[in-house]
Design a protein around this motif. Structure first.
Motif, short mmCIF file in Angstrom:
data_model
loop_
_atom_site.label_atom_id
_atom_site.label_comp_id
_atom_site.label_asym_id
_atom_site.label_seq_id
_atom_site.Cartn_x
_atom_site.Cartn_y
_atom_site.Cartn_z
N HIS A 99 -2.38 8.40 -11.68
CA HIS A 99 -2.00 8.17 -10.24
C HIS A 99 -1.98 6.45 -9.97
CE1 HIS A 99 -2.41 12.03 -8.91
NE2 HIS A 99 -3.51 12.24 -8.90
N TYR A 126 -18.12 3.00 -0.52
CA TYR A 126 -17.46 3.20 -1.88
C TYR A 126 -16.27 2.16 -2.58
CZ TYR A 126 -13.14 5.38 -0.19
OH TYR A 126 -11.71 5.87 0.60
N LYS A 127 -15.61 1.74 -1.47
CA LYS A 127 -14.65 0.68 -1.87
C LYS A 127 -15.16 -0.48 -2.60
CE LYS A 127 -12.59 -1.81 1.56
NZ LYS A 127 -11.90 -2.03 2.97
N LEU A 131 -15.17 10.70 -1.09
CA LEU A 131 -13.74 10.99 -0.70
C LEU A 131 -13.80 12.46 0.16
CD1 LEU A 131 -11.76 10.80 -3.85
CD2 LEU A 131 -12.07 9.00 -2.16
N ILE A 168 0.72 3.48 -9.00
CA ILE A 168 1.85 3.36 -7.77
C ILE A 168 3.31 3.25 -8.47
CG2 ILE A 168 2.64 2.46 -5.83
CD1 ILE A 168 -0.34 2.18 -5.08
N PRO A 186 -6.74 12.30 0.95
CA PRO A 186 -6.44 12.01 -0.42
C PRO A 186 -6.54 13.07 -1.49
CG PRO A 186 -8.25 10.66 0.77
CD PRO A 186 -7.69 11.49 1.74
N GLU A 204 1.31 8.40 -3.37
CA GLU A 204 1.00 7.02 -3.14
C GLU A 204 -0.12 6.60 -2.21
OE1 GLU A 204 4.29 4.80 -2.23
OE2 GLU A 204 2.87 3.07 -1.46
N PHE A 236 -12.47 4.79 -9.44
CA PHE A 236 -12.14 5.91 -9.66
C PHE A 236 -10.88 6.22 -10.96
CE2 PHE A 236 -13.16 6.13 -5.51
CZ PHE A 236 -13.97 7.46 -5.20
N PRO A 274 -6.53 -2.77 -5.29
CA PRO A 274 -7.82 -2.53 -4.73
C PRO A 274 -8.30 -4.07 -3.97
CG PRO A 274 -7.66 -1.66 -6.78
CD PRO A 274 -6.66 -2.37 -6.55
N SER A 285 -4.38 0.14 7.56
CA SER A 285 -3.41 -0.83 6.85
C SER A 285 -2.55 0.01 6.44
CB SER A 285 -4.29 -1.47 5.65
OG SER A 285 -4.56 -0.23 4.74
N LEU A 286 -2.64 1.33 5.99
CA LEU A 286 -1.38 2.09 5.56
C LEU A 286 -0.38 2.39 6.82
CD1 LEU A 286 -3.42 5.21 3.74
CD2 LEU A 286 -1.90 3.57 2.81
N GLN A 315 1.60 -0.72 6.65
CA GLN A 315 2.58 -0.54 5.40
C GLN A 315 3.81 0.05 5.81
OE1 GLN A 315 1.03 1.22 1.89
NE2 GLN A 315 3.10 1.40 0.87
N VAL A 324 -3.32 7.66 -3.59
CA VAL A 324 -4.19 6.73 -4.46
C VAL A 324 -4.48 5.58 -3.53
CG1 VAL A 324 -3.77 4.97 -6.31
CG2 VAL A 324 -2.86 7.33 -6.40
N ARG A 325 -3.86 4.92 -2.84
CA ARG A 325 -4.08 3.86 -1.92
C ARG A 325 -5.49 4.24 -1.14
NH1 ARG A 325 -0.58 -0.52 -1.41
NH2 ARG A 325 1.41 -0.09 -2.25
N LYS A 326 -5.46 5.30 -0.58
CA LYS A 326 -6.88 5.44 0.22
C LYS A 326 -7.97 5.49 -0.74
CE LYS A 326 -5.67 7.96 4.45
NZ LYS A 326 -5.79 9.11 5.30
N VAL A 327 -7.67 6.14 -2.00
CA VAL A 327 -9.10 6.32 -2.85
C VAL A 327 -9.19 4.58 -3.34
CG1 VAL A 327 -9.67 6.65 -5.21
CG2 VAL A 327 -8.41 8.46 -3.75
N LEU A 328 -8.20 3.81 -3.28
CA LEU A 328 -8.52 2.50 -3.91
C LEU A 328 -8.92 1.66 -2.38
CD1 LEU A 328 -5.43 1.85 -6.01
CD2 LEU A 328 -7.58 2.41 -6.47
N GLY A 329 -9.28 2.37 -1.59
CA GLY A 329 -10.16 1.68 -0.21
C GLY A 329 -9.18 1.27 0.80
N ALA A 330 -7.91 1.83 0.74
CA ALA A 330 -7.18 1.55 1.92
C ALA A 330 -7.43 2.25 3.13
CB ALA A 330 -5.74 1.83 1.72
N GLU A 331 -7.59 1.48 4.49
CA GLU A 331 -7.83 2.50 5.40
C GLU A 331 -6.70 2.87 6.20
OE1 GLU A 331 -10.51 -0.45 7.93
OE2 GLU A 331 -11.35 -0.79 6.10
N SER A 386 -16.58 4.26 3.71
CA SER A 386 -15.54 3.84 3.03
C SER A 386 -15.87 2.31 2.52
CB SER A 386 -14.39 3.72 4.13
OG SER A 386 -13.54 2.72 3.92
N TYR A 421 -7.09 -4.50 -0.60
CA TYR A 421 -8.02 -3.75 0.38
C TYR A 421 -9.22 -4.17 0.67
CZ TYR A 421 -3.96 -0.59 0.44
OH TYR A 421 -2.53 -0.17 0.45
#
Lengths: 224, 790
Positions: free
Chosen positions: A93, A81-82, A54, A95, B401, B312, A87, A107, B325-326, B329, B315-322, A78, A110
């Motif tokens: 955290h 790690y995706k 990150l 939503i 993030p 939000e 995490f 996840p 895509s944000l 959204q 979190v989405r970025k950590v979950l792999g959102a580029e 990205s 994505y």
């Protein structure tokens, strides 16, 4: 599994240079359960963020699954790690606008997983964590321990090779905390590599190795 | 994926009702407002589009050059039409009609009503699109005494209005005409307007003056063959009249039907490109500006709220959102809002349309069955969604993030700069609109209160009908005897409009080559006293002034044209005619025709009652208007029993001349109010978020001893600075806009600086009122609560 060589991280604000991590060397093998400890400001979270890709180190070499992370482009990193890292956060955290089911599903969205496959994966995960009955609830309707459970389920949905947890029990009472640590321990026995940051000696003891950080350097590293 | 976005959007929407309401309501008003304007624009642009041959139809216009200007008008010689059709190969057809609509008394049974219409050649039915409901185009004018009426007229006279062909209507209490056809009512967006048509021959054969190339008093419409360039025809028309009448100054050209409504503005004989189209452009711009203001609200509220969304995003970025895509959204979210707003806007439009139609004097419909309307609404909605979502999505998706998940304070200086900038834009537009509204209103009031030279109030105008001219003296005496009337007079022309003028007058000392257009009016001696014109020198006309030498009165401007000294005693004559007319008196100048222009010169001659066309009645100012009208009606019924009492107030005619300016004035008022409302909605939301964000600061300040008023002032100060900045932006733009608008009028006000001060203060007060609610609420809150939560 991962290897850090001479990793340093510092911030520059004007002429003032603040060092956060200083020349860190660390190797973690598959199947390990590492606990990172240290006082506030010792660089624990920064180290975890760099491991999780990150954040980028200011200097040094970083390898993950034999890939030279320091040479990868943002996109490739990205993607790496995706697929391979999950995490878990102290503040869960989740939503707020999504229910349990959808939070766990996110996840996969994505990673462009097909709808039918998503459904099966999420159903499996709900089953495994015994939260099928809670799938339509929203985070605000859950207790802290339940929220963290969902957080872990969400981290595991992509079947990562490495699970990173930043004080996963920090916001929980001791009973809930114990349950989460038991779960981690169980996951580790099933083969999951885990790195957690913690303040608690007791929680650290669940791991197989404890690393102590002080002022950005590794002070000690001992196997249990 | 999209479903997930919509779901999030919908839940974010229901979880923040107040915020969503501000957003959607603001945007809905914007879209509704723009929709109304675009409906109006559509009606204007499609003016005359009922005519299938619109692209090939023209009216003949004449350019006449005078000393100081070129006059462009559409009166043509009566003999020109047939000549053009016979001689010019590109011309497919020609139609001549009488010019001004004639108001004739139609009687069926004992029902008598004045109905206005035109005399036209039969070609009118093939050139213009006039669908017959009964009868048909070919046989409509086969008989001389035939009459084609609109459905509306048919309904007015016949209960069995679906079957009226062959029935007769008595016209002018004299002659019966047979109805040969009924056509559909003309839509209001047609330049050609009439309720009946009669064969042109009826009119032409009885009007010998029309048979000359030197008389201009007919409309000539031309249909070109497909593919013919009007410019080639124009070249042939330029000296067309001069070949028959070498001294004529009128040069003919074709004026396309496409331009009749939109670009009817001429200067030096050429189209200026201006006209109604300018108002259409102006309002289109205003529509987009209002939409933009509404979008700004959305952006501001979205970025102000960003701290709530930041986690939000993290979190989405950590979950792999580029990032991509944000962005998608957040755009999807704003699209969702825009669509909700569009639905609300349709409801608002449906509710507001009747009032709007009254305002713009149209019968617009929302026409949701029209695919173009749906498409237009879709384009507006999507554009709004994109604009409104653009900045927030870029801003929100760029969050780091780690920083947001750690709960670090966001460095939002960039966003707050943009936000402040957008507020300045909103309030600048609002203040500009306030200023323009005030100045447009002032200008209209200025012209309306202009000293016209005659007294338009308490003046009634009636057409001379039946026995009115024969009984004039009796009518006059009876009216005065009622005690409600001061004086009565006759004239051959309405006092307020232009018409019947000549460029052929000459006098001793007139510079050679000079051409001056002078209006000629034939009146009875009471005319000046009745209308309120003053005889400045010499004497009034007398009934005995009919013989030779010709005696006349002139206006002051003619006296000036004729050189030094009094005009009384000087003479004038037609060029090429030795008969002299002696000036016996001079009256003051008065404004007629164009109310914005300087008074044009007029000469007055005496007329016997039988040659007059209108009667003027000066009523007593202090009497009740209802009683006055009843008294006049009683006299008319006695002295002219065969005709209904038909009258007009001159001051109403005067007001009618400001319709388009009044429209601009009213619309700009509405738009200004809406722009302010939308801006205030946004400001209200922003103030709420600012108060929320500074909750802790306010708590600390209060604990340290700050008073409610000082905290309120602290919170209001930032916003007021923005409004003051908006004034600085708005003033020069408003000044320049109004300066160029006023330039279009010869008679106009000077822009006063007070208007700007008032608009600025109004802007500040409105902003203050909007934010004070939030500021005071925050200042009154118990500090213990806000500090405990930390």
């Amino acid at each position: 599994m991962l290897s850090l060589k001479n990793i340093s991280k510092y911030h520059k604000a004007g002429s003032l240079k603040t060092t956060i991590l200083n020349n860190i060397n660390l190797d973690v093998d598959a199947g390990e359960f590492v606990s990172i400890m240290g006082p506030s400001g010792s660089g624990k979270s920064s180290l975890l963020n760099i491991i999780g890709m990150l954040d980028e180190p200011s200097e040094g070499y970083q390898y993950f699954l034999n890939e030279p992370v320091h040479q990868l482009k943002e996109k490739q990193r990205s993607a790496l790690y995706k697929k391979n890292i999950g995490f878990v956060f102290q503040a869960y955290h989740l939503i707020d606008e999504l229910n349990v089911y959808e939070n766990i599903e996110t996840p996969l969205l994505y990673q462009d997983v097909k709808a039918a496959e998503r459904k099966a994966l999420v159903a499996d995960m709900l089953d495994r964590f015994q939260i099928v009955g809670k799938k339509d609830l929203f985070p605000s309707q859950l207790s802290g321990g339940q929220q963290q459970l969902v957080g872990i389920a969400r981290a595991l949905i992509v079947t990562p090779k490495l699970l990173l947890a930043d004080e996963p029990t920090g916001n929980l009472n001791s009973k809930q905390g114990d349950e989460i640590m038991e779960l981690f321990s169980k996951l580790n026995k099933e083969g999951m590599t885990i790195i957690q940051v913690t303040h608690s000696e007791k929680n650290a003891a669940y791991g197989s190795r404890i690393i102590n950080l002080l002022d950005g350097t590794i002070e000690s590293s001992k196997n249990i | 994926m999209i479903r997930n976005y919509i779901k999030t959007a919908f839940r974010a929407f229901t979880n923040n009702k107040a915020y969503s309401f501000l957003n959607i309501f603001g945007l809905a008003i914007g879209i509704a407002c723009a929709t109304l304007i675009f409906l109006w624009v559509e009606g204007e642009v499609n003016f005359d589009s009922v005519n299938a041959k619109k692209d090939r139809l023209y009216i003949c216009r004449e350019n006449e050059k005078y000393d100081s200007y070129v006059l462009t008008h559409s009166s043509t010689p009566g003999v020109m039409g047939p000549a053009i059709k016979a001689e010019l190969p590109g011309v497919a057809n020609v139609c001549r009609t009488s010019e001004d609509p004639a108001s004739l008394l139609f009687s069926v049974g004992n029902k008598s009503v004045f109905v206005s219409g035109k005399y036209a050649e039969a070609s009118i039915f093939s050139m213009f699109t006039l669908p017959f409901v009964q009868g048909n185009a070919t046989s409509a004018f086969a008989q001389l005494r035939s009459l084609v009426i609109t459905e509306k007229t048919a309904k007015k006279f016949f209960s069995d209005y679906k079957n009226v062909v062959g029935k007769s209507i008595r016209v002018g209490n004299k002659t019966d005409y047979i109805i040969s056809g009924v056509i559909k009512d003309l839509p209001s967006n047609s330049t050609l307007q009439f309720e009946w048509l009669m064969p042109f021959k009826l009119f032409y054969d009885n009007s010998p003056w029309l048979w000359k190339w030197s008389n201009y008093s007919l409309s000539t419409y031309v249909e070109l063959k497909p593919g013919v360039n009007p410019e080639t025809i124009n070249k042939q028309l330029y000296n067309y009249i001069q070949r028959r009448e070498p001294t004529a100054i009128g040069h003919t050209f074709l004026f396309s039907m496409n331009d009749w409504h939109l670009r009817d503005s001429f200067k030096d004989g050429k189209m200026t490109g201006g006209g109604q189209i300018e108002y259409i452009r102006l309002f289109t711009i205003i529509a987009w500006i209002i939409l933009f203001i509404a979008c700004i609200n959305f952006m501001n509220l979205a970025t102000a709220r960003s701290e709530k969304r930041a986690r939000e995003v993290g979190v989405r970025k950590v979950l792999g959102a580029e990032k991509k895509s944000l962005i998608l959204q957040f755009i999807a979210e704003s699209m969702f809002m825009a669509f909700m707003a569009a639905v609300a806007a349709v409801i608002i439009v449906l509710l507001a349309l009747p009032a709007f139609n009254t305002l713009v004097r149209k019968q617009l419909t929302i026409g949701l069955n029209n695919p173009y309307h749906i498409l237009g609404l879709l384009v507006i909605t999507v554009t709004c969604g994109l604009i409104a979502g653009s900045y927030p999505s870029l801003y929100l998706s760029s969050f780091n993030p780690i920083a947001v998940l750690k709960g670090l304070k966001l460095k939002s200086s960039g966003a707050s700069f943009v936000r402040k900038g957008l507020v300045v834009v909103q309030f600048s537009v609002s203040i500009i609109l306030i200023i323009c509204t005030v100045i447009v209103y002032q200008q209209i009031q200025h012209v309306k209160s202009r000293e016209l030279g005659f007294n338009k109030n308490n003046l009634i105008e009636m057409n001379l009908q039946g026995q009115m001219s024969a009984n004039f003296n009796a009518i006059k005496q009876d009216l005065i005897n009622t005690g409600y009337v001061e004086n009565v007079a006759l004239s051959d022309h309405a006092i307020i409009y232009g018409g019947n003028n000549t460029n052929g007058m000459a006098w001793d000392g007139k510079p050679p080559g000079s051409t001056v257009l002078i209006s000629q009016r034939y009146v009875t001696p009471e005319f000046f006293e009745t209308s309120g014109l003053r005889v400045l020198e010499g004497r009034n006309l007398a009934v005995t002034d009919t013989g030779r030498p010709i005696r006349m009165l002139v206006t002051k401007s003619i006296e000036k044209l004729m050189g030094k000294g009094s005009a009384v005693g000087k003479t004038m004559h037609y060029e090429g005619d030795t008969t002299k007319a002696t000036i016996v008196g001079v009256v003051n100048d008065y404004v007629y025709g164009n109310m914005y222009n300087k008074p044009d010169p007029v000469m007055f001659f005496i007329t016997p009652p039988k040659n007059a066309a209108v009667m003027y009645v000066r009523t007593k100012e202090q009497k009740d208007i209802e009683k006055t009208l009843t008294a006049i009606q009683a006299v008319m019924k006695k002295d002219n029993p065969a005709y209904p009492f038909d009258y007009r107030f001159v001051d109403e005619q005067f007001n009618q001349m400001f319709l388009s300016e009044m429209l601009v004035s009213k619309l700009s008022r509405v738009f200004a109010a809406l722009a302010i409302l939308i801006s205030c909605l946004g400001l209200f939301g922003l103030a709420a978020y600012t108060a929320e964000r500074r909750n802790k600061e306010i708590g600390i300040r209060k604990v340290l001893g700050a008073s409610v008023s000082s905290v309120t002032a602290l919170l209001s100060k930032d916003f007021l600075q923005l409004v003051v900045l908006s004034c600085l932006v708005a003033f020069p733009i408003a000044y320049w806009t109004m300066f160029s608008w006023l330039k279009g009028y010869q008679y106009h006000i000077k822009i006063q600086w007070e208007v700007f001060i008032i608009a600025g203060i109004a802007g500040i007060l409105i902003a203050l009122a909007t934010i004070s609610f939030q500021s005071i609420k925050a200042a009154l809150a118990n500090p213990v609560k806000s500090l405990r939560s930390e």
